[in-house]
Design a protein around this motif. Structure first.
Motif, short mmCIF file in Angstrom:
data_model
loop_
_atom_site.label_atom_id
_atom_site.label_comp_id
_atom_site.label_asym_id
_atom_site.label_seq_id
_atom_site.Cartn_x
_atom_site.Cartn_y
_atom_site.Cartn_z
N GLY A 186 1.00 -1.24 -0.04
CA GLY A 186 0.00 0.01 0.01
C GLY A 186 0.86 1.23 0.02
O GLY A 186 2.15 1.10 -0.16
N THR A 221 -1.91 -8.20 1.34
CA THR A 221 -2.66 -7.78 2.41
C THR A 221 -2.69 -6.19 2.44
O THR A 221 -1.35 -5.84 2.51
CB THR A 221 -2.42 -8.05 3.74
N PHE A 222 -3.41 -5.47 1.89
CA PHE A 222 -3.75 -4.17 1.87
C PHE A 222 -3.53 -3.17 3.32
O PHE A 222 -3.81 -3.96 4.38
CB PHE A 222 -5.02 -3.49 1.06
N ASP A 224 -4.60 -1.02 5.01
CA ASP A 224 -5.72 -0.49 5.47
C ASP A 224 -6.27 -1.81 6.52
O ASP A 224 -6.52 -1.33 7.70
CB ASP A 224 -6.76 -0.13 4.72
N ASP A 225 -6.21 -2.80 6.11
CA ASP A 225 -6.49 -4.01 6.84
C ASP A 225 -5.69 -4.29 8.13
O ASP A 225 -6.30 -4.79 8.96
CB ASP A 225 -6.86 -5.23 5.97
N SER A 248 -5.12 -11.71 3.78
CA SER A 248 -6.26 -11.13 2.64
C SER A 248 -7.05 -12.44 2.18
O SER A 248 -8.37 -12.34 1.90
CB SER A 248 -5.92 -10.64 1.61
N VAL A 301 -10.04 -5.48 1.15
CA VAL A 301 -9.61 -5.00 -0.09
C VAL A 301 -8.99 -6.13 -0.79
O VAL A 301 -8.12 -6.83 -0.18
CB VAL A 301 -8.43 -3.83 0.14
N ASP A 305 -8.46 -4.44 -6.67
CA ASP A 305 -8.71 -2.90 -6.29
C ASP A 305 -7.58 -2.46 -5.32
O ASP A 305 -7.35 -1.15 -5.54
CB ASP A 305 -10.01 -3.14 -5.14
N GLY A 306 -6.89 -3.14 -4.70
CA GLY A 306 -5.67 -2.65 -3.88
C GLY A 306 -4.58 -2.20 -4.83
O GLY A 306 -3.92 -1.39 -4.71
N LYS A 309 -5.48 1.07 -6.28
CA LYS A 309 -5.42 2.20 -5.27
C LYS A 309 -4.13 2.57 -5.12
O LYS A 309 -3.78 3.73 -5.09
CB LYS A 309 -6.04 1.72 -3.91
N PHE A 310 -3.10 1.61 -5.21
CA PHE A 310 -1.53 1.76 -4.87
C PHE A 310 -1.26 2.47 -6.15
O PHE A 310 -0.40 3.17 -6.07
CB PHE A 310 -0.97 0.49 -4.83
#
Length: 328
Positions: A186, A221-222, A224-225, A248, A301, A305-306, A309-310
């Motif tokens: 991330g 694993t993003f 935020d989690d 994740s 996430v 999607d992750g 976002k990255f």
């Protein structure tokens, strides 16, 4: 609440420090600013957490020093209520080259912290462990009962540190939780990881390079989690004494990851391959049912999607983050 975050200028520690400060808690960060990668990234982590503290009217203190300094550690722990222990010498390949250094930071440093926490009767120590403790899979996904046979000194050091935390809980009654992270990614992540390498090269019109044949799989694993489950442990004591997988369940092979990144940035690029790197695990895949049972943890996430976002964040911050831009 007074919160000590070791390694709090790093990727995961920096995000935890920022989140905790935003909630109005007073944060002290201990980091030795090891020049393992560009320290400018750590400075951005510090700025983000300091800004969060200013906005919530809490305090943020940065202490430059090492968890191997037992006197310094004792002084800082004496003024804390809870510790997020994220400091470590990272990197599987670094551990192959410098196993004693990895042991000094990751094992001896952790012992300093646990002993100080026991002495000062802290509320909780949340310790960062790693999927590297598992090593070669006998079955997948890994649950916490899977045999632990690390294939790198880094994995050995993480296994030792989490087991010391468990023993301090069982023998001394110190509240500890060890979280086995699965390939966290991330914004502001370390720049020498597969995902950052893929994104950087593609943004510069160069093909992503895969080490090995690309069939290696990872449970990405993003961030935020990861932050969310750590925040929960500020007050939730239901996981005391536990060792938990935090992943994740979104398993993907490295070739497909490279394709996902490539297709979003420049589908015309080909993939390139190089020799596999020593010490890297072939597969990681998390069974998170225990974390779900104990903490209600569920990842939010998925990898595609992750990645989007990255990449979006990367483009917005490329000037200071991208190693090729900084060096030009």
């Amino acid at each position: 609440m007074d919160v000590l975050v070791t390694g709090g200028a790093g990727f995961i520690g920096g995000h935890i420090a920022e989140a905790v400060a935003r909630r109005g808690h007073d944060v002290t960060v201990l980091d030795n600013f090891e020049p393992y990668y560009d320290l400018g990234i750590k400075e951005h982590n510090v700025d983000a957490a300091r800004t969060a503290a200013d906005e919530s009217r809490s305090t943020y203190e940065l202490v430059e020093g090492s968890i191997t300094d037992d006197s310094l550690v004792d002084d800082l722990v004496a003024n804390a209520d809870i510790i997020y222990h994220q400091a470590a010498q990272a990197g599987v390949r670094t551990s192959v080259e410098q196993p004693q250094k990895v042991n000094e930071y990751n094992v001896d440093g952790t012992m300093n912290l646990l002993e100080a926490a026991r002495t000062h009767d802290l509320e909780r120590v949340v310790l960062a462990s790693s999927s590297s403790v598992y090593g070669k899979p006998e079955y997948l996904p890994y649950d916490e009962d899977h045999p632990t046979n690390p294939v790198s000194p880094y994995g050995v050091s993480k296994l030792a540190s989490e087991q010391y935390a468990r023993v301090y809980n069982e023998i001394y009654g110190l509240s500890t939780v060890a979280l086995r992270y699965f390939t966290v990614y991330g914004p502001r992540m370390r720049p020498n990881m597969a995902m950052t390498n893929f994104v950087s090269r593609c943004l510069h019109g160069e093909p992503p390079v895969i080490y090995g044949d690309g069939t290696q799989t990872r449970d990405f694993t993003f961030i935020d989690d990861i932050v969310r489950v750590n925040e929960q442990l500020l007050e939730d004591d239901s996981a005391d004494g536990e060792i938990l997988n935090v992943g994740s369940t979104d398993n993907i092979d490295i070739r497909t990851l490279a394709e996902v990144v490539r297709d979003e940035i420049d589908p015309s690029l080909e993939l390139e391959y190089d020799e596999a790197r020593e010490g890297d695990a072939e597969h990681t895949h998390a069974d998170i049912s225990k974390a779900n049972d104990v903490l209600g943890y569920e990842p939010t996430v998925d990898i595609r999607d992750g990645v989007s976002k990255f990449i979006e964040w990367y483009r917005e911050n490329q000037e200071w983050y991208d190693p090729l831009v900084r060096s030009s």
